[in-house]
Design a protein around this motif. Structure first.
Motif, PDB file in Angstrom:
ATOM      1  N   GLY A  43       0.793  -1.224   0.000  1.00  0.00           N
ATOM      2  CA  GLY A  43       0.000   0.000   0.000  1.00  0.00           C
ATOM      3  C   GLY A  43       0.820   1.267   0.000  1.00  0.00           C
ATOM      4  N   ALA A  44       2.155   1.136  -0.165  1.00  0.00           N
ATOM      5  CA  ALA A  44       3.022   2.324  -0.138  1.00  0.00           C
ATOM      6  C   ALA A  44       2.903   3.147  -1.416  1.00  0.00           C
ATOM      7  N   GLY A  45       2.359   2.537  -2.496  1.00  0.00           N
ATOM      8  CA  GLY A  45       2.180   3.280  -3.751  1.00  0.00           C
ATOM      9  C   GLY A  45       3.189   2.933  -4.830  1.00  0.00           C
ATOM     10  N   LYS A  46       3.903   1.819  -4.652  1.00  0.00           N
ATOM     11  CA  LYS A  46       4.970   1.459  -5.599  1.00  0.00           C
ATOM     12  C   LYS A  46       4.418   1.171  -7.001  1.00  0.00           C
ATOM     13  N   SER A  47       3.387   0.338  -7.078  1.00  0.00           N
ATOM     14  CA  SER A  47       2.827  -0.022  -8.392  1.00  0.00           C
ATOM     15  C   SER A  47       2.189   1.185  -9.070  1.00  0.00           C
ATOM     16  N   THR A  48       1.517   2.024  -8.283  1.00  0.00           N
ATOM     17  CA  THR A  48       0.924   3.244  -8.838  1.00  0.00           C
ATOM     18  C   THR A  48       2.013   4.129  -9.434  1.00  0.00           C
ATOM     19  N   LEU A  49       3.121   4.240  -8.716  1.00  0.00           N
ATOM     20  CA  LEU A  49       4.238   5.066  -9.183  1.00  0.00           C
ATOM     21  C   LEU A  49       4.796   4.532 -10.510  1.00  0.00           C
ATOM     22  N   PHE A  50       4.962   3.211 -10.611  1.00  0.00           N
ATOM     23  CA  PHE A  50       5.424   2.611 -11.860  1.00  0.00           C
ATOM     24  C   PHE A  50       4.447   2.909 -12.996  1.00  0.00           C
ATOM     25  N   ASN A  51       3.153   2.786 -12.708  1.00  0.00           N
ATOM     26  CA  ASN A  51       2.141   3.042 -13.742  1.00  0.00           C
ATOM     27  C   ASN A  51       2.133   4.509 -14.177  1.00  0.00           C
ATOM     28  N   LEU A  52       2.414   5.409 -13.261  1.00  0.00           N
ATOM     29  CA  LEU A  52       2.510   6.841 -13.600  1.00  0.00           C
ATOM     30  C   LEU A  52       3.741   7.107 -14.459  1.00  0.00           C
ATOM     31  N   ILE A  53       4.876   6.556 -14.051  1.00  0.00           N
ATOM     32  CA  ILE A  53       6.133   6.798 -14.766  1.00  0.00           C
ATOM     33  C   ILE A  53       6.047   6.272 -16.192  1.00  0.00           C
ATOM     34  N   SER A  54       5.423   5.098 -16.359  1.00  0.00           N
ATOM     35  CA  SER A  54       5.403   4.444 -17.674  1.00  0.00           C
ATOM     36  C   SER A  54       4.195   4.818 -18.522  1.00  0.00           C
ATOM     37  N   GLY A  55       3.334   5.711 -18.004  1.00  0.00           N
ATOM     38  CA  GLY A  55       2.245   6.241 -18.822  1.00  0.00           C
ATOM     39  C   GLY A  55       0.939   5.464 -18.780  1.00  0.00           C
ATOM     40  N   PHE A  56       0.857   4.466 -17.907  1.00  0.00           N
ATOM     41  CA  PHE A  56      -0.381   3.690 -17.817  1.00  0.00           C
ATOM     42  C   PHE A  56      -1.427   4.389 -16.950  1.00  0.00           C
ATOM     43  N   TYR A  57      -0.968   5.276 -16.056  1.00  0.00           N
ATOM     44  CA  TYR A  57      -1.858   6.159 -15.296  1.00  0.00           C
ATOM     45  C   TYR A  57      -1.470   7.596 -15.635  1.00  0.00           C
ATOM     46  N   GLU A  58      -2.450   8.482 -15.535  1.00  0.00           N
ATOM     47  CA  GLU A  58      -2.178   9.906 -15.713  1.00  0.00           C
ATOM     48  C   GLU A  58      -2.097  10.568 -14.344  1.00  0.00           C
ATOM     49  N   PRO A  76       2.049   5.153 -23.120  1.00  0.00           N
ATOM     50  CA  PRO A  76       3.151   4.214 -22.845  1.00  0.00           C
ATOM     51  C   PRO A  76       4.072   3.983 -24.043  1.00  0.00           C
ATOM     52  N   TYR A  77       3.507   3.862 -25.257  1.00  0.00           N
ATOM     53  CA  TYR A  77       4.350   3.594 -26.427  1.00  0.00           C
ATOM     54  C   TYR A  77       5.237   4.804 -26.754  1.00  0.00           C
ATOM     55  N   GLU A  78       4.739   6.016 -26.461  1.00  0.00           N
ATOM     56  CA  GLU A  78       5.540   7.224 -26.704  1.00  0.00           C
ATOM     57  C   GLU A  78       6.691   7.303 -25.698  1.00  0.00           C
ATOM     58  N   ILE A  79       6.399   6.960 -24.443  1.00  0.00           N
ATOM     59  CA  ILE A  79       7.451   6.950 -23.425  1.00  0.00           C
ATOM     60  C   ILE A  79       8.488   5.880 -23.751  1.00  0.00           C
ATOM     61  N   ALA A  80       8.022   4.738 -24.258  1.00  0.00           N
ATOM     62  CA  ALA A  80       8.947   3.669 -24.674  1.00  0.00           C
ATOM     63  C   ALA A  80       9.887   4.160 -25.767  1.00  0.00           C
ATOM     64  N   ASP A  81       9.379   5.011 -26.659  1.00  0.00           N
ATOM     65  CA  ASP A  81      10.219   5.551 -27.736  1.00  0.00           C
ATOM     66  C   ASP A  81      11.333   6.444 -27.197  1.00  0.00           C
ATOM     67  N   HIS A  82      11.172   6.947 -25.954  1.00  0.00           N
ATOM     68  CA  HIS A  82      12.233   7.730 -25.315  1.00  0.00           C
ATOM     69  C   HIS A  82      13.218   6.834 -24.564  1.00  0.00           C
ATOM     70  N   GLY A  83      12.950   5.520 -24.589  1.00  0.00           N
ATOM     71  CA  GLY A  83      13.910   4.581 -24.005  1.00  0.00           C
ATOM     72  C   GLY A  83      13.545   4.028 -22.645  1.00  0.00           C
ATOM     73  N   LEU A  84      12.303   4.302 -22.171  1.00  0.00           N
ATOM     74  CA  LEU A  84      11.868   3.756 -20.886  1.00  0.00           C
ATOM     75  C   LEU A  84      10.954   2.560 -21.145  1.00  0.00           C
ATOM     76  N   ILE A  85      11.420   1.382 -20.750  1.00  0.00           N
ATOM     77  CA  ILE A  85      10.680   0.137 -20.961  1.00  0.00           C
ATOM     78  C   ILE A  85      10.388  -0.475 -19.600  1.00  0.00           C
ATOM     79  N   ARG A  86       9.242  -1.140 -19.450  1.00  0.00           N
ATOM     80  CA  ARG A  86       8.912  -1.761 -18.174  1.00  0.00           C
ATOM     81  C   ARG A  86       8.482  -3.216 -18.364  1.00  0.00           C
ATOM     82  N   THR A  87       8.649  -3.991 -17.303  1.00  0.00           N
ATOM     83  CA  THR A  87       8.074  -5.324 -17.242  1.00  0.00           C
ATOM     84  C   THR A  87       6.912  -5.276 -16.254  1.00  0.00           C
ATOM     85  N   PHE A  88       6.153  -6.359 -16.197  1.00  0.00           N
ATOM     86  CA  PHE A  88       4.988  -6.410 -15.316  1.00  0.00           C
ATOM     87  C   PHE A  88       5.140  -7.543 -14.302  1.00  0.00           C
ATOM     88  N   GLN A  89       4.515  -7.355 -13.151  1.00  0.00           N
ATOM     89  CA  GLN A  89       4.589  -8.352 -12.082  1.00  0.00           C
ATOM     90  C   GLN A  89       4.085  -9.709 -12.565  1.00  0.00           C
TER      91      GLN A  89
END
Length: 254
Positions: A43-58, A76-89
């Motif tokens: 509940g610390a907000g880790k997953s929410t933070l990842f979703n914000l950084i990678s563009g899945f949440y606004e 997310p695809y635009e952020i990926a074009d800047h070189g930020l890629i993520r994996t999922f749990q």
């Protein structure tokens, strides 16, 4: 403390869901070449933070920059074009594909994705697809999972799928890779193999931001470690500093 070569900057990110404040002015930087750990109690907000950084949440407010470029609010695809890629749990198993075919989804900006180029530049498309296939075979071998290449992607174990997802992410040649609990649900043998691969990729120059509940796993890999509590950054430090900090102990035990 300001960092010399920042690949990811998160500044005052806020995200609320109704009355729940999931991310509360979270601010931190990830230095190029590091494995940065991101930990915190449930509940610390880790997953929410990842979703914000990678563009899945606004975000409600705040900003995210990759290599000095503001990517706040991008898809997310635009952020990926800047070189930020993520994996999922929980990696998505691709129905009807072999592991090799699922890997071929990884490379960015493939000319074959353009319907027009299939007709106007078939040579370019063919050359790119040949290179992608060579890259896939090379990376499967580097990850020591080439024996899985022709297996249906739905038939391999969860731990093997995490290795495949990590390998597929590397096909995108990320500037920074966000790993969402790579060790979750993975048996000890594959867990050790994942740790080896993460270290190898980092030594080859990939910057990583890693969420992980397994303290032994994250503390053996990450330096520095950022601690999140109730959506805010509680502290950042070396693994030994974090593990002995009374605020961190209180956050986890309180």
């Amino acid at each position: 403390m300001s960092k010399d070569d920042v690949v990811l900057r998160v500044d005052n990110l806020v995200k609320t869901f109704g009355a729940l404040v999931a991310t509360d002015h979270a601010t931190f930087e990830v230095e190029r070449g590091t494995i940065t750990g991101l930990i915190g109690p449930n509940g610390a907000g880790k997953s929410t933070l990842f979703n914000l950084i990678s563009g899945f949440y606004e975000a409600d407010s705040g900003s995210v920059s990759v290599n000095g470029t503001d990517v706040t609010g991008q898809e997310p695809y635009e952020i990926a074009d800047h070189g930020l890629i993520r994996t999922f749990q929980t990696p998505r198993k691709v129905e009807g594909m072999t592991v090799r075919e699922a890997m071929l989804v990884g490379p960015r900006n493939q000319p074959g994705e353009s319907f027009l180029k299939l007709f106007t530049a078939p040579g370019e498309v063919g050359e790119a697809e040949s290179k992608n296939m060579d890259d896939v075979n090379r990376i499967l071998e580097e990850f020591e999972i080439d024996h899985l290449a022709t297996q249906p992607a739905t038939k391999i174990s969860g731990g093997q799928m995490k290795l495949v997802e990590l390998a597929r992410a590397m096909l995108s040649e990320p500037e920074i890779l966000l790993l969402d609990e790579p060790a979750a649900g993975v048996n000890p043998t594959l867990r050790n193999k994942l740790a080896e691969q993460i270290r190898r990729l980092n030594e080859q120059g990939t910057t990583m931001l890693l969420i992980e509940h397994d303290m032994e796993f994250v503390m053996s890999l990450a330096d520095p470690v950022i601690v999140l509590d109730q959506g805010s950054v509680l502290m950042e430090g070396r693994p030994d500093e974090v593990q002995s900090d009374t605020r961190v102990i209180d956050a986890y035990l309180g």
